[in-house]
Design a protein around this motif. Structure first.
Motif, PDB file in Angstrom:
ATOM      1  N   LEU A  25      34.494   2.897  39.173  1.00 13.87           N
ATOM      2  CA  LEU A  25      33.859   2.644  40.470  1.00 13.87           C
ATOM      3  C   LEU A  25      34.780   3.068  41.597  1.00 13.87           C
ATOM      4  O   LEU A  25      35.938   2.636  41.667  1.00 13.87           O
ATOM      5  CB  LEU A  25      33.535   1.158  40.611  1.00 13.87           C
ATOM      6  CG  LEU A  25      32.987   0.694  41.977  1.00 13.87           C
ATOM      7  CD1 LEU A  25      31.582   1.257  42.201  1.00 13.87           C
ATOM      8  CD2 LEU A  25      32.963  -0.836  42.060  1.00 13.87           C
ATOM      9  N   TRP A  78      33.991  -7.665  39.832  1.00  9.10           N
ATOM     10  CA  TRP A  78      33.666  -6.728  38.757  1.00  9.10           C
ATOM     11  C   TRP A  78      34.912  -6.303  37.984  1.00  9.10           C
ATOM     12  O   TRP A  78      34.885  -6.181  36.766  1.00  9.10           O
ATOM     13  CB  TRP A  78      32.960  -5.498  39.337  1.00  9.10           C
ATOM     14  CG  TRP A  78      31.515  -5.718  39.641  1.00  9.10           C
ATOM     15  CD1 TRP A  78      30.644  -6.532  38.968  1.00  9.10           C
ATOM     16  CD2 TRP A  78      30.737  -5.104  40.681  1.00  9.10           C
ATOM     17  NE1 TRP A  78      29.389  -6.465  39.519  1.00  9.10           N
ATOM     18  CE2 TRP A  78      29.406  -5.595  40.575  1.00  9.10           C
ATOM     19  CE3 TRP A  78      31.031  -4.188  41.685  1.00  9.10           C
ATOM     20  CZ2 TRP A  78      28.388  -5.201  41.426  1.00  9.10           C
ATOM     21  CZ3 TRP A  78      30.033  -3.790  42.549  1.00  9.10           C
ATOM     22  CH2 TRP A  78      28.717  -4.291  42.424  1.00  9.10           C
ATOM     23  N   PHE A 135      33.294  -3.195  35.931  1.00 11.76           N
ATOM     24  CA  PHE A 135      33.671  -1.886  36.447  1.00 11.76           C
ATOM     25  C   PHE A 135      35.189  -1.792  36.449  1.00 11.76           C
ATOM     26  O   PHE A 135      35.880  -2.806  36.566  1.00 11.76           O
ATOM     27  CB  PHE A 135      33.179  -1.677  37.887  1.00 11.76           C
ATOM     28  CG  PHE A 135      31.691  -1.462  38.029  1.00 11.76           C
ATOM     29  CD1 PHE A 135      31.087  -0.342  37.492  1.00 11.76           C
ATOM     30  CD2 PHE A 135      30.920  -2.372  38.729  1.00 11.76           C
ATOM     31  CE1 PHE A 135      29.715  -0.148  37.635  1.00 11.76           C
ATOM     32  CE2 PHE A 135      29.554  -2.186  38.877  1.00 11.76           C
ATOM     33  CZ  PHE A 135      28.943  -1.067  38.327  1.00 11.76           C
ATOM     34  N   CYS A 170      30.384   5.537  39.217  1.00  8.86           N
ATOM     35  CA  CYS A 170      29.601   4.888  40.277  1.00  8.86           C
ATOM     36  C   CYS A 170      30.376   4.934  41.589  1.00  8.86           C
ATOM     37  O   CYS A 170      31.606   4.835  41.605  1.00  8.86           O
ATOM     38  CB  CYS A 170      29.303   3.429  39.911  1.00  8.86           C
ATOM     39  SG  CYS A 170      28.409   3.214  38.359  1.00  8.86           S
TER      40      CYS A 170
END
Length: 302
Positions: free
Chosen positions: A8, A24, A30, A67
């Motif tokens: 991420l 996260w 992530f 992401c």
């Protein structure tokens, strides 16, 4: 066989961005890779808070990631998306990729649709708006659980985000782009404007000679109980006070006092009072009492 967490990157890691990234990252949902804020100092502060990630001075130099979260202010989301699209184009990041391997780009604005990120296509795009106040990121680390997150955008993107927020203990709600603006407006009225209303209450108590510390201590129990009552009973049955009782004389005296103290607050009191009359009519307020109150509240505006 355990799969690696998705990587991420975050553009604009402010209070919301760094809170989500920390949660996260800590849970292995992530793996935070790169962060880019307006200044190197604020980016480093976000990295320190998250405990992961590297500082980047611009979007073009950021690493590849599965992401990307654009967590800037609403007015900068489209601009950041265009800059990110330029990065993808310059690096050929999306050439030859399949739909399954393309990155997910998402933002957390409650008012803007996922389409604000269209410049990044053919990457997947989505929006995820947590109905939560991130005023204190340290506190949000323990209070975000149980919040609802409104999702909108591509199916592949919302599926990833639904799972990511579920692992934080959040519920999710699917919206269409057309629903988002009024959905967010409703959230703003209940959250942001509640804060404004409390400030107006503190100003009025200050005019009565009560210092802020005492006033906040005075208000906390009744405000907290009122919030509980609203969700347990519904607004109509939670409403109390002079409007709910049909006490026209008290309403008139309060308006007159506010007119002498602060006419702007008096006007807000008047408008809220009229809305309160309509709400009170759903329960015990008689038509005669409602007419008396409306007459007073409308008369004061002349």
């Amino acid at each position: 066989m355990q799969t690696r967490p998705l990587t991420l990157n975050i553009i604009g890691a402010g209070r919301l961005g760094k809170t989500l990234a920390r949660l996260w990252q800590d849970r292995g949902i992530f793996s935070v890779a790169g962060l880019c804020n307006r200044s190197r100092e604020s980016t480093q502060a976000a990295v320190d808070f998250i405990g992961a990630g590297d500082v980047y001075s611009d979007i073009m130099s950021m690493p590849e990631a599965d992401c990307w979260l654009i967590a800037t202010g609403d007015n900068e989301i489209a601009t950041s998306a265009h800059r990110l699209a330029e990065r993808f184009s310059a690096r050929g990041s999306l050439k030859g990729t399949t739909a399954e391997s393309r990155p997910l780009i998402f933002h957390c604005s409650g008012a803007l649709p996922a389409a604000a990120l269209n410049a990044c296509r053919p990457a997947a795009i989505a929006s995820a708006h947590p109905v939560h106040s991130f005023a204190d990121p340290e506190r949000s680390l323990t209070t975000l659980q149980g919040s609802t997150v409104a999702l909108e955008g591509d199916d592949t993107g919302t599926q990833v985000l639904r799972g990511a927020f579920a692992m934080l203990g959040c519920d999710t709600l699917s919206l269409s782009p057309e629903q988002k603006l009024l959905y967010h407006t409703g959230s703003v009225m209940a959250c942001n404007y509640l804060t404004v209303l409390l400030d107006l209450s503190l100003q009025t108590l200050a005019a009565a000679g009560i210092d802020e510390q005492t006033a906040r201590k005075l208000l906390e129990p009744i405000v907290t109980q009122t919030v509980r009552n609203n969700f347990a009973l519904g607004p109509a049955h939670a409403l109390t006070g002079p409007v709910a009782r049909g006490d026209a004389e008290t309403v008139q005296k309060q308006l007159q006092a506010l007119q002498k103290t602060d006419r702007a607050i008096a006007e807000i009191y008047r408008q809220l009072g009229l809305a309160g009359v309509e709400l009170a009519q759903k329960t015990d307020l008689s038509d005669n009492q409602a007419n008396q109150l409306q007459s007073i509240l409308r008369e004061q505006a002349k």
